[in-house]
Every structure is written in structure tokens, then in C-alpha cells.
Design a protein around this motif. Structure first.
Motif, short mmCIF file in Angstrom:
data_model
loop_
_atom_site.label_atom_id
_atom_site.label_comp_id
_atom_site.label_asym_id
_atom_site.label_seq_id
_atom_site.Cartn_x
_atom_site.Cartn_y
_atom_site.Cartn_z
N PRO A 9 3.87 84.81 -39.52
CA PRO A 9 3.64 84.46 -38.11
C PRO A 9 2.36 83.66 -37.95
O PRO A 9 1.37 83.91 -38.63
CB PRO A 9 3.54 85.83 -37.43
CG PRO A 9 3.18 86.79 -38.52
CD PRO A 9 3.82 86.26 -39.76
N ASP A 10 2.42 82.69 -37.08
CA ASP A 10 1.25 81.86 -36.81
C ASP A 10 0.28 82.63 -35.91
O ASP A 10 0.61 82.93 -34.76
CB ASP A 10 1.69 80.55 -36.14
CG ASP A 10 0.51 79.60 -35.94
OD1 ASP A 10 -0.62 79.97 -36.32
OD2 ASP A 10 0.72 78.50 -35.40
N LYS A 11 -0.87 82.96 -36.43
CA LYS A 11 -1.87 83.71 -35.66
C LYS A 11 -3.04 82.82 -35.25
O LYS A 11 -4.15 83.31 -35.00
CB LYS A 11 -2.36 84.92 -36.47
CG LYS A 11 -1.27 85.95 -36.73
CD LYS A 11 -1.82 87.17 -37.43
CE LYS A 11 -0.72 88.21 -37.66
NZ LYS A 11 -1.22 89.42 -38.35
N SER A 12 -2.79 81.52 -35.22
CA SER A 12 -3.84 80.60 -34.80
C SER A 12 -4.28 80.91 -33.37
O SER A 12 -3.47 81.39 -32.56
CB SER A 12 -3.34 79.15 -34.85
OG SER A 12 -2.94 78.80 -36.14
N PHE A 13 -5.53 80.63 -33.08
CA PHE A 13 -6.00 80.75 -31.70
C PHE A 13 -5.59 79.48 -30.97
O PHE A 13 -5.98 78.38 -31.35
CB PHE A 13 -7.52 80.92 -31.64
CG PHE A 13 -8.00 81.26 -30.25
CD1 PHE A 13 -8.18 82.58 -29.89
CD2 PHE A 13 -8.22 80.26 -29.31
CE1 PHE A 13 -8.60 82.89 -28.60
CE2 PHE A 13 -8.63 80.57 -28.03
CZ PHE A 13 -8.82 81.88 -27.67
N LYS A 142 -7.03 77.80 -36.98
CA LYS A 142 -6.43 78.73 -37.94
C LYS A 142 -7.48 79.63 -38.58
O LYS A 142 -7.15 80.67 -39.13
CB LYS A 142 -5.69 77.95 -39.03
CG LYS A 142 -4.50 77.14 -38.55
CD LYS A 142 -3.66 76.63 -39.71
CE LYS A 142 -4.43 75.64 -40.57
NZ LYS A 142 -4.69 74.37 -39.85
N ASN A 143 -8.73 79.18 -38.54
CA ASN A 143 -9.78 79.97 -39.19
C ASN A 143 -11.09 79.80 -38.41
O ASN A 143 -11.15 79.05 -37.41
CB ASN A 143 -9.97 79.52 -40.64
CG ASN A 143 -10.16 78.01 -40.74
OD1 ASN A 143 -11.01 77.45 -40.05
ND2 ASN A 143 -9.36 77.36 -41.57
N ALA A 182 -11.66 89.77 -33.92
CA ALA A 182 -11.51 91.13 -34.44
C ALA A 182 -10.15 91.33 -35.09
O ALA A 182 -10.05 91.89 -36.19
CB ALA A 182 -11.72 92.13 -33.32
N GLU A 183 -9.09 90.86 -34.42
CA GLU A 183 -7.74 91.20 -34.88
C GLU A 183 -7.20 90.24 -35.94
O GLU A 183 -6.39 90.64 -36.79
CB GLU A 183 -6.79 91.21 -33.67
CG GLU A 183 -7.14 92.31 -32.67
CD GLU A 183 -6.23 92.31 -31.46
OE1 GLU A 183 -5.35 91.42 -31.36
OE2 GLU A 183 -6.41 93.19 -30.59
N VAL A 184 -7.59 88.99 -35.90
CA VAL A 184 -7.04 88.00 -36.84
C VAL A 184 -8.05 87.65 -37.94
O VAL A 184 -7.73 87.70 -39.12
CB VAL A 184 -6.61 86.72 -36.08
CG1 VAL A 184 -6.09 85.67 -37.06
CG2 VAL A 184 -5.53 87.07 -35.05
N VAL A 185 -9.26 87.34 -37.55
CA VAL A 185 -10.29 87.01 -38.55
C VAL A 185 -10.78 88.27 -39.26
O VAL A 185 -11.29 88.21 -40.38
CB VAL A 185 -11.47 86.26 -37.87
CG1 VAL A 185 -12.55 85.89 -38.88
CG2 VAL A 185 -10.97 85.01 -37.17
N LYS A 186 -10.62 89.42 -38.60
CA LYS A 186 -11.03 90.71 -39.18
C LYS A 186 -12.54 90.78 -39.38
O LYS A 186 -13.03 91.30 -40.38
CB LYS A 186 -10.33 90.97 -40.52
CG LYS A 186 -8.81 90.86 -40.48
CD LYS A 186 -8.19 91.94 -39.63
CE LYS A 186 -6.66 91.88 -39.70
NZ LYS A 186 -6.02 92.81 -38.73
N ASP A 217 -23.56 81.51 -37.44
CA ASP A 217 -24.18 82.61 -38.18
C ASP A 217 -23.11 83.42 -38.93
O ASP A 217 -23.31 83.82 -40.08
CB ASP A 217 -24.94 83.51 -37.21
CG ASP A 217 -25.77 84.55 -37.93
OD1 ASP A 217 -26.56 84.17 -38.81
OD2 ASP A 217 -25.62 85.75 -37.63
N GLY A 218 -21.96 83.64 -38.28
CA GLY A 218 -20.87 84.37 -38.92
C GLY A 218 -20.33 83.63 -40.13
O GLY A 218 -20.05 84.23 -41.17
N LEU A 219 -20.20 82.32 -40.01
CA LEU A 219 -19.72 81.51 -41.13
C LEU A 219 -20.71 81.53 -42.28
O LEU A 219 -20.34 81.60 -43.45
CB LEU A 219 -19.48 80.07 -40.67
CG LEU A 219 -18.15 79.81 -39.96
CD1 LEU A 219 -18.15 78.44 -39.32
CD2 LEU A 219 -17.00 79.92 -40.97
#
Length: 227
Positions: A9-13, A142-143, A182-186, A217-219
């Protein structure tokens, strides 16, 4: 017989924009009593427009909703404006609950202070409603890296829809951005940081700036873990 591989499934934002068309209700107020009558009588769409959609204006004013702004600028009742501005509209489970709190604050003020004079002609409060049209912005991520790029350049109306208006839709002090992270990138830590941006303290561009800083910062942390 070979089984066909299931497509993930495509979970892209998927970024969306919102366009708002404002129409007048025909109601106006020139006194505090008339403002109270209007708040009690208008539709939930009108309450929503003068409180939540206040943030879609894209510029910071001194107060955080149209009622408070009018109380300060036109009625010249700055104490009342402060009381109204201190109402956290995102903390209510329904627009009607927010309406009741607005009325409670106005009633409490009327009991404690003399009635303000009517405003000058032309400075009346006009109750309006808004119809919103939501549509895909043609941008998806996608990321996290693609998400950061989109945040930097997406239209401000998309920031409003996903960060401010989502809090009303989701009713869990969430926004679309932190939910996806939270749900896709975890990445719960980053999601918590994004959710912590105070929507009352920033305009849309301020939220965009903070989002970009947090995502960078997260990256950076993700790259450090890989190394």
C-alpha cells in the motif's frame, strides 16, 4: 501456479490545499450584548470561521480569534479581549462546546464590568461563515527527505489544513504531519517534537520554519545512526 506478488500500500503523505469562500450571515454587532446574542445564534460554521480559521489568515495579530480582536480594537475592552484570547479552541471536543465557553466568558465579563459603549459606525462585528474546498496539491512524500522538501515549498494553505485544521478533525491534539511521522516513518520522537509546536504562538510561516528545522534535525539523527 505462481502467485502474483502483492503490491504494498502506498503510505506516502499526500499534501492537500484548502480554499475558503467567506459569506456574510447578515448578523452584526455594535455592542457587547449584540456580540453575545450573535455568538449564541449563529451556525457552528460561523463559530468555526471566527476561531479556528482565524489562523488561516497567515499573519499574526495580537489576539487569537476574531471575537477577541474586535473586543480589543473596536470595543476597546482589552481585558475582555485577553479573556477571549486565552480560550484554547483546540481543546474542545466540539464547536458547540467552544461556543458555550465563549458565552461563559462574555457573561462573566458582563457581570463584573460596566457595559461598554457601542462601537463607532463602521466598526461593527460582522458574523460570517466559510465554505472550504479541499483538493490534492499534487505533491506527495514517500520519505522524510521528500517530506522536508515539500514542507519548505508547499503553499501556506496546506500548512494550515494539515497542522491547524487537522487538530479539529482528529480531536486528539494531533495534526496530520506528526501522525504520519509516527505511523509511517516510525519516528515517535520527531512526531512528538512536531506536535509540540504551539499553534497559538506562530503564524503559518513560523510553523513552516519550525517544521523544517525539526525535520532537518530528524534527518541528521537518522544519518548519524546509519554511519
Amino acid at each position: 501456479m505462481a502467485q502474483r506478488a502483492r503490491k504494498k500500500p502506498d503510505k506516502s503523505f499526500i499534501f492537500r490545499d484548502v480554499v475558503t469562500v467567506v459569506k456574510t450571515t447578515g448578523l452584526k454587532a455594535s455592542t457587547l450584548d449584540e456580540l453575545r446574542e450573535g455568538i449564541a445564534a449563529v451556525s457552528e460554521e460561523s463559530i468555526f470561521h471566527h476561531t479556528y480559521q482565524y489562523f488561516a489568515k497567515g499573519h499574526v495579530q495580537e489576539y487569537t480569534n476574531d471575537f477577541a480582536q474586535w473586543a480589543a480594537e473596536s470595543l476597546e475592552e482589552r481585558a475582555l479581549a485577553e479573556y477571549l484570547a486565552n480560550i484554547d479552541s483546540f481543546s474542545f471536543k466540539s464547536t458547540d462546546a467552544l461556543r458555550k465557553e465563549l458565552l461563559r466568558v462574555v457573561d462573566d465579563y458582563r457581570e463584573k464590568f460596566p457595559a461598554p459603549r457601542p462601537v463607532l459606525p463602521g466598526a461593527e462585528f460582522y458574523f460570517s461563515e466559510a465554505v472550504s474546498f479541499v483538493f490534492a496539491a499534487g505533491v506527495r512524500a514517500k520519505n522524510l527527505a521528500e517530506f522536508l522538501t515539500a514542507i519548505k515549498f508547499i503553499d501556506a494553505s496546506s500548512i494550515y489544513y494539515h497542522y491547524y485544521e487537522a487538530r479539529v478533525r482528529l480531536r486528539k491534539e494531533q495534526d496530520d504531519f506528526s501522525k504520519w511521522i509516527a505511523e509511517v516513518v516510525k519516528n515517535q520522537e520527531l512526531a512528538d517534537c512536531v506536535r509540540s509546536i504551539d499553534p497559538f504562538m506562530h503564524n503559518l510561516e513560523g510553523v513552516r520554519t519550525h517544521l523544517a528545522e525539526m525535520l532537518e534535525d530528524g534527518l541528521r539523527k537518522e544519518m548519524e545512526i546509519i554511519e
